[in-house]
Design a protein around this motif. Sequence first.
Motif, PDB file in Angstrom:
ATOM      1  N   ARG A   6       0.854  -1.148  -0.077  1.00 10.79           N
ATOM      2  CA  ARG A   6      -0.137  -0.045   0.008  1.00 10.79           C
ATOM      3  C   ARG A   6       0.715   1.288   0.047  1.00 10.79           C
ATOM      4  N   ALA A   8       0.230   5.319   1.762  1.00  7.91           N
ATOM      5  CA  ALA A   8      -0.874   5.782   2.607  1.00  7.91           C
ATOM      6  C   ALA A   8      -0.578   7.390   2.703  1.00  7.91           C
ATOM      7  N   GLU A  42      -4.689   8.896   4.779  1.00  9.41           N
ATOM      8  CA  GLU A  42      -4.751   8.986   6.045  1.00  9.41           C
ATOM      9  C   GLU A  42      -5.068  10.406   6.354  1.00  9.41           C
ATOM     10  N   ARG A 195       7.628   2.487   3.169  1.00 11.51           N
ATOM     11  CA  ARG A 195       7.386   3.856   3.617  1.00 11.51           C
ATOM     12  C   ARG A 195       8.627   4.388   3.523  1.00 11.51           C
TER      13      ARG A 195
HETATM   14  N1  GLU Z   1       0.678   8.910   6.330  1.00  9.71           N
HETATM   15  C1  GLU Z   1       1.895   8.615   6.756  1.00  9.71           C
HETATM   16  C2  GLU Z   1       2.648   9.729   5.884  1.00  9.71           C
HETATM   17  O1  GLU Z   1       2.275  10.371   4.940  1.00  9.71           O
HETATM   18  C3  GLU Z   1       2.484   7.405   6.216  1.00  9.71           C
HETATM   19  C4  GLU Z   1       2.231   6.310   7.022  1.00  9.71           C
HETATM   20  C5  GLU Z   1       2.706   4.836   6.725  1.00  9.71           C
HETATM   21  O2  GLU Z   1       3.015   4.994   5.673  1.00  9.71           O
HETATM   22  O3  GLU Z   1       2.518   4.141   7.591  1.00  9.71           O
HETATM   23  O4  GLU Z   1       3.569  10.098   6.312  1.00  9.71           O
END
Ligand code: GLU
Length: 293
Positions: A6, A8, A42, A195
């Motif tokens: 994913r 996010a 998110e 990430r």
């Molecule tokens: N929403 C978070 C961000 O944009 C990423 C969180 C994740 O990938 O777990 O930094």
Amino acid sequence: MTPAGRFAPSPSGELHVGNLRTAVLAWLFARSTGRRFLLRVEDLDRARAGAEAVQLRDLTAVGVTWDGGIVHQTGRGTLYAAAISRLQDAGLTYECFCTRREIQEAPSAPHAPQGAYPGTCRNLGPAEREFKRSTRPAAIRLRADVAEYRVHDVLHGEFTGIVDDFVLRRNDGVTAYNLAVVVDDAEQGIDQVVRGDDLLPSTPRQAYLASLLNIPSPEYAHVPLVVNKHGARLAKRDGAVTLADLAALGVDAAAVRDRLLESLGLPSGPLSTALAAFDPAALPKAPWVWSGP
Ligand code: GLU
């Protein structure tokens, strides 16, 4: 259910080349291992009107495609509440009334690592708790019984980091990121988390929480960030760093995609070409320096 990877993003503004590079990597990791690829917005915090649409458009423009609908965290309060109730029922939470300032000023507990919650509200007596309830809404913290936890990361190997009594629900009622991310990844069948490596230090907290909820830990790959020429994490103020900025200078999305792929040692062109050449073991380990358009 086919397992999934994913991306996010937090819809707090436009994605910059660093965010787009992480998205491309997450896509390559997922697709090269036969996983589905999901997109989760998110938006519990830091959502800015219009940002999501621009983010989705920019992801599509560099070739990042996703399966199925987009999940928004703001629609998932019931799932988060259920997870917090399970922890509450198991005696694994407590109410915390501390302000940020009180936490900063509290003497830290002996042997507690820097930055860990000092445990001020961990053992409040009933009378004291009643009194504090009348002064301020409570946050919910995890009652952690470890001080650190080890995770395995595809790019970093074994990583051990702090687990403190971190917040599960803030005192304004908003679910904390560390709880939401664990619940969402599990509920969406995500077993691969790719990430930026700025999130590696929070990962032991998340993996520990997953273990308490009987959720198997996903495979983690924390990828190097993109930095500016001074070595600091890339930010909007570093000049032309979004697709819109770059388009205004005559650099189109395909050219940006090619720059990103080149920085990863991958062939330029559609992501499907890069996919055939993708090898996680051959990825550059150092941050990529964005030198401008
Ligand atoms: N929403 C978070 C961000 O944009 C990423 C969180 C994740 O990938 O777990 O930094």
